[in-house]
Design a protein around this motif. Structure first.
Motif, PDB file in Angstrom:
ATOM      1  N   TYR A 127       0.832  -1.203   0.000  1.00 51.00           N
ATOM      2  CA  TYR A 127       0.000   0.000   0.000  1.00 51.00           C
ATOM      3  C   TYR A 127       0.868   1.256   0.000  1.00 51.00           C
ATOM      4  CZ  TYR A 127      -3.047   3.663   1.932  1.00 51.00           C
ATOM      5  OH  TYR A 127      -3.717   4.837   2.172  1.00 51.00           O
ATOM      6  N   GLN A 128       1.885   1.285   0.865  1.00 51.59           N
ATOM      7  CA  GLN A 128       2.765   2.448   0.933  1.00 51.59           C
ATOM      8  C   GLN A 128       3.509   2.656  -0.385  1.00 51.59           C
ATOM      9  OE1 GLN A 128       2.880   4.612   3.404  1.00 51.59           O
ATOM     10  NE2 GLN A 128       1.422   3.481   4.664  1.00 51.59           N
ATOM     11  N   LEU A 129       3.950   1.554  -1.004  1.00 49.12           N
ATOM     12  CA  LEU A 129       4.646   1.653  -2.288  1.00 49.12           C
ATOM     13  C   LEU A 129       3.720   2.202  -3.364  1.00 49.12           C
ATOM     14  CD1 LEU A 129       7.012   1.059  -4.235  1.00 49.12           C
ATOM     15  CD2 LEU A 129       6.141  -1.288  -4.414  1.00 49.12           C
ATOM     16  N   LEU A 130       2.525   1.656  -3.457  1.00 50.89           N
ATOM     17  CA  LEU A 130       1.576   2.107  -4.469  1.00 50.89           C
ATOM     18  C   LEU A 130       1.232   3.576  -4.265  1.00 50.89           C
ATOM     19  CD1 LEU A 130      -0.451   1.346  -6.778  1.00 50.89           C
ATOM     20  CD2 LEU A 130      -2.117   0.883  -4.961  1.00 50.89           C
ATOM     21  N   LYS A 131       0.907   3.943  -3.042  1.00 49.11           N
ATOM     22  CA  LYS A 131       0.493   5.314  -2.756  1.00 49.11           C
ATOM     23  C   LYS A 131       1.620   6.302  -3.020  1.00 49.11           C
ATOM     24  CE  LYS A 131      -1.478   8.179   0.936  1.00 49.11           C
ATOM     25  NZ  LYS A 131      -1.928   8.223   2.355  1.00 49.11           N
ATOM     26  N   THR A 132       2.824   5.985  -2.547  1.00 53.27           N
ATOM     27  CA  THR A 132       3.961   6.895  -2.722  1.00 53.27           C
ATOM     28  C   THR A 132       4.305   7.068  -4.192  1.00 53.27           C
ATOM     29  OG1 THR A 132       4.859   6.321  -0.548  1.00 53.27           O
ATOM     30  CG2 THR A 132       6.374   7.299  -2.146  1.00 53.27           C
ATOM     31  N   THR A 133       4.360   5.963  -4.923  1.00 53.46           N
ATOM     32  CA  THR A 133       4.722   6.020  -6.340  1.00 53.46           C
ATOM     33  C   THR A 133       3.711   6.831  -7.133  1.00 53.46           C
ATOM     34  OG1 THR A 133       5.787   3.850  -6.186  1.00 53.46           O
ATOM     35  CG2 THR A 133       5.224   4.636  -8.384  1.00 53.46           C
ATOM     36  N   VAL A 134       2.445   6.574  -6.904  1.00 53.55           N
ATOM     37  CA  VAL A 134       1.411   7.250  -7.677  1.00 53.55           C
ATOM     38  C   VAL A 134       1.313   8.723  -7.293  1.00 53.55           C
ATOM     39  CG1 VAL A 134      -1.078   7.362  -8.108  1.00 53.55           C
ATOM     40  CG2 VAL A 134       0.091   5.147  -8.103  1.00 53.55           C
ATOM     41  N   GLN A 135       1.290   9.028  -6.001  1.00 53.27           N
ATOM     42  CA  GLN A 135       1.095  10.412  -5.584  1.00 53.27           C
ATOM     43  C   GLN A 135       2.327  11.277  -5.819  1.00 53.27           C
ATOM     44  OE1 GLN A 135      -0.480  10.296  -1.531  1.00 53.27           O
ATOM     45  NE2 GLN A 135      -2.542  10.519  -2.349  1.00 53.27           N
TER      46      GLN A 135
ATOM     47  N   GLN B 158      -6.353  10.588  -5.059  1.00 59.45           N
ATOM     48  CA  GLN B 158      -6.725  10.494  -3.652  1.00 59.45           C
ATOM     49  C   GLN B 158      -6.819   9.029  -3.220  1.00 59.45           C
ATOM     50  OE1 GLN B 158      -7.037  13.237  -1.686  1.00 59.45           O
ATOM     51  NE2 GLN B 158      -6.450  14.430  -3.498  1.00 59.45           N
ATOM     52  N   PHE B 159      -6.113   8.680  -2.151  1.00 60.58           N
ATOM     53  CA  PHE B 159      -6.118   7.335  -1.593  1.00 60.58           C
ATOM     54  C   PHE B 159      -6.903   7.318  -0.290  1.00 60.58           C
ATOM     55  CE2 PHE B 159      -2.760   6.654  -4.548  1.00 60.58           C
ATOM     56  CZ  PHE B 159      -2.546   5.288  -4.660  1.00 60.58           C
ATOM     57  N   SER B 160      -7.783   6.355  -0.149  1.00 53.95           N
ATOM     58  CA  SER B 160      -8.435   6.137   1.141  1.00 53.95           C
ATOM     59  C   SER B 160      -7.414   5.585   2.124  1.00 53.95           C
ATOM     60  CB  SER B 160      -9.595   5.153   0.975  1.00 53.95           C
ATOM     61  OG  SER B 160     -10.283   4.975   2.188  1.00 53.95           O
ATOM     62  N   ASP B 161      -7.525   6.006   3.365  1.00 49.75           N
ATOM     63  CA  ASP B 161      -6.626   5.532   4.412  1.00 49.75           C
ATOM     64  C   ASP B 161      -6.844   4.038   4.628  1.00 49.75           C
ATOM     65  OD1 ASP B 161      -4.885   5.466   6.592  1.00 49.75           O
ATOM     66  OD2 ASP B 161      -6.473   5.987   8.003  1.00 49.75           O
ATOM     67  N   LEU B 162      -5.831   3.241   4.369  1.00 49.04           N
ATOM     68  CA  LEU B 162      -5.963   1.792   4.520  1.00 49.04           C
ATOM     69  C   LEU B 162      -5.817   1.420   5.991  1.00 49.04           C
ATOM     70  CD1 LEU B 162      -6.363  -0.930   3.059  1.00 49.04           C
ATOM     71  CD2 LEU B 162      -3.878  -1.154   3.046  1.00 49.04           C
ATOM     72  N   GLN B 163      -6.924   1.040   6.594  1.00 51.99           N
ATOM     73  CA  GLN B 163      -6.934   0.610   7.993  1.00 51.99           C
ATOM     74  C   GLN B 163      -7.102  -0.897   8.111  1.00 51.99           C
ATOM     75  OE1 GLN B 163     -10.031   2.949   9.830  1.00 51.99           O
ATOM     76  NE2 GLN B 163      -9.094   4.895   9.243  1.00 51.99           N
ATOM     77  N   GLY B 164      -7.777  -1.489   7.132  1.00 52.62           N
ATOM     78  CA  GLY B 164      -7.993  -2.927   7.100  1.00 52.62           C
ATOM     79  C   GLY B 164      -8.310  -3.372   5.685  1.00 52.62           C
ATOM     80  N   THR B 165      -8.390  -4.674   5.479  1.00 52.69           N
ATOM     81  CA  THR B 165      -8.566  -5.361   4.192  1.00 52.69           C
ATOM     82  C   THR B 165      -7.234  -5.377   3.449  1.00 52.69           C
ATOM     83  OG1 THR B 165      -9.165  -3.620   2.582  1.00 52.69           O
ATOM     84  CG2 THR B 165     -10.905  -4.391   4.078  1.00 52.69           C
ATOM     85  N   TYR B 166      -7.222  -5.987   2.267  1.00 52.91           N
ATOM     86  CA  TYR B 166      -6.019  -6.018   1.434  1.00 52.91           C
ATOM     87  C   TYR B 166      -6.263  -5.261   0.130  1.00 52.91           C
ATOM     88  CZ  TYR B 166      -8.606  -9.910  -0.697  1.00 52.91           C
ATOM     89  OH  TYR B 166      -9.590 -10.689  -1.294  1.00 52.91           O
ATOM     90  N   LEU B 167      -7.078  -4.197   0.206  1.00 54.82           N
ATOM     91  CA  LEU B 167      -7.562  -3.520  -0.989  1.00 54.82           C
ATOM     92  C   LEU B 167      -7.306  -2.022  -0.915  1.00 54.82           C
ATOM     93  CD1 LEU B 167     -10.918  -5.439  -0.819  1.00 54.82           C
ATOM     94  CD2 LEU B 167      -9.105  -5.872  -2.504  1.00 54.82           C
ATOM     95  N   ALA B 168      -6.696  -1.487  -1.961  1.00 54.52           N
ATOM     96  CA  ALA B 168      -6.497  -0.040  -2.053  1.00 54.52           C
ATOM     97  C   ALA B 168      -7.674   0.577  -2.798  1.00 54.52           C
ATOM     98  CB  ALA B 168      -5.186   0.265  -2.776  1.00 54.52           C
ATOM     99  N   TRP B 169      -8.205   1.670  -2.253  1.00 52.96           N
ATOM    100  CA  TRP B 169      -9.346   2.378  -2.829  1.00 52.96           C
ATOM    101  C   TRP B 169      -8.874   3.782  -3.163  1.00 52.96           C
ATOM    102  CZ3 TRP B 169     -13.951   1.610  -4.882  1.00 52.96           C
ATOM    103  CH2 TRP B 169     -14.970   2.547  -4.792  1.00 52.96           C
ATOM    104  N   LEU B 170      -8.805   4.122  -4.450  1.00 50.96           N
ATOM    105  CA  LEU B 170      -8.240   5.397  -4.859  1.00 50.96           C
ATOM    106  C   LEU B 170      -9.093   6.044  -5.936  1.00 50.96           C
ATOM    107  CD1 LEU B 170      -5.292   4.592  -7.241  1.00 50.96           C
ATOM    108  CD2 LEU B 170      -6.149   2.847  -5.711  1.00 50.96           C
TER     109      LEU B 170
END
Length: 298
Positions: free
Chosen positions: A206-214, A221-233
Motif C-alpha cells: 500500500y505504501q509503495l503504491l500510494k507513494t509512487t502514484v502520488q 486520492q487514496f483512502s486511508d488503509l486501515q484494514g482489508t487487502y484492498l487499495a481504494w483510490l
C-alpha cells in the motif's frame, strides 16, 4: 460468506422485506439481496478520501424508523474503503439495531487483515446484552483458502440458530467438506505468523503504491488503509469515468475493480480498487504502469 448471507436471508426474512446496505460496498451485498427477492435499500457513507469515510447515523436511524428495515447488512472492516470501525461507531450501530429491533448481519471476513495502529472489534464484543446479530467470517481471505468454500457464522440467539438449522436441513445442507474443516482448524491454530507476515506485505505494498502514484500524480486520492487487502483510490482529478477503462485497463494493463461496481448510486464515480495481496514487484509494476498511462493520457 455470501452463501451464508443468502441462507440467513431465507431463514430469517420473507420475500419483499427491506434489507439495508451502505455504499460503496462489496457488490455481492446487492446481488445476494436481490436474488433472494428481498427489497434492497441503499444509503451512502459520508466523507471521502481526504475526510475519511463515516456512517451517516442520522440517515441510518431514519431508515430504521421509517422504512421498516428487517436486516442491516453491515461490512466490518469495510470493503472497499478500508475503514476499520471504532468502538464508538459500532456501539451506535448496535444501539440503533436494539432500539428499532433490526437484525444485524455483520460481514467480518477481513477481520484478521488489520493495518498498524488499528484494531478490529467483533460486533459481539460491543454490548453484552445485544444478541440480535449474525456474524459472518471465513479463513478464506486471511489464509488464501477460498478453494475450500468454507466460512462460519456466529449466531448467539438460540431461536435464530434453530431457524437457521431448520432451513439448512430443509435444503439438505448438513455440513462442509472434511478437508475444509481441517484446513480452517490448522490455519487458526498455527497461522499467526502467516497473518503477521501477510499484513506486513499488504501494508508495504500500500505504501509503495500510494507513494509512487502520488509522487507523480499528487491529486490522486487514496483512502486511508486501515484494514482489508484492498487499495481504494480516486483518479477523478485526471481521468473521467467514461475514460477509466481505456486508461487503466487498455493502457496501464491493469485488471482492477471500478468504483461504480461498489457505488451504483454514483454512475460517474472515478474510483478504482486494487488488490494489494500479491508480490511487491507486481505492485511496483502496476504503480508505474498507472502513472505512465495517466501521464500519457494527460
Amino acid at each position: 460468506v455470501c452463501t451464508g448471507i443468502a441462507f440467513a436471508l431465507h431463514a430469517y426474512t420473507n420475500e419483499g422485506d427491506n434489507i439495508l446496505i451502505q455504499n460503496p460496498v462489496y457488490n455481492p451485498f446487492r446481488t445476494v439481496i436481490e436474488e433472494a427477492n428481498r427489497t434492497l435499500v441503499m444509503q451512502d457513507l459520508l466523507g471521502n478520501e481526504q475526510e475519511g469515510y463515516t456512517i451517516d447515523f442520522d440517515a441510518l436511524e431514519s431508515a430504521f424508523k421509517d422504512d421498516d428495515i428487517k436486516v442491516f447488512l453491515f461490512c466490518s472492516p469495510q470493503n472497499p474503503t478500508g475503514r476499520v470501525w471504532h468502538r464508538d461507531e459500532l456501539a451506535k450501530v448496535v444501539a440503533l439495531c436494539k432500539q428499532y429491533d433490526v437484525l444485524l448481519f455483520s460481514d467480518e471476513i477481513h477481520r484478521d487483515l488489520i493495518m498498524p495502529g488499528h484494531e478490529h472489534i467483533a460486533i459481539g464484543n460491543i454490548d453484552p446484552d445485544f444478541d440480535n446479530y449474525v456474524l459472518f467470517a471465513s479463513p478464506s481471505k486471511t489464509f488464501n483458502l477460498a478453494g475450500f468454500n468454507h466460512s462460519f457464522m456466529v449466531v448467539p440467539r438460540a431461536d435464530l440458530r434453530e431457524k437457521l438449522d431448520t432451513f439448512l436441513h430443509a435444503i439438505h445442507v448438513t455440513g462442509g467438506q472434511p478437508a475444509g474443516y481441517i484446513a480452517s482448524e490448522a490455519a487458526y491454530t498455527y497461522g499467526s505468523e502467516w497473518v503477521e507476515n501477510v499484513n506486513q506485505v499488504i501494508w508495504d505494498n500500500y505504501q509503495l503504491l500510494k507513494t509512487t502514484v502520488q509522487t507523480a500524480l499528487p491529486q490522486v486520492q487514496f483512502s486511508d488503509l486501515q484494514g482489508t487487502y484492498l487499495a481504494w483510490l480516486d483518479l477523478g482529478a485526471y481521468v473521467k469515468n467514461a475514460d477509466l477503462k481505456e486508461v487503466v485497463q487498455d493502457r496501464a494493463r491493469l485488471g482492477v475493480n471500478y468504483g461504480t461496481t461498489y457505488w451504483p448510486t454514483r454512475p460517474e464515480d472515478t474510483h478504482i480498487r486494487i488488490n494489494l495481496a500479491t508480490k511487491t514487484e507486481i505492485i511496483e509494476t502496476a504503480a508505474n504502469n498507472l502513472v505512465k498511462a495517466i501521464q500519457e493520457w494527460q
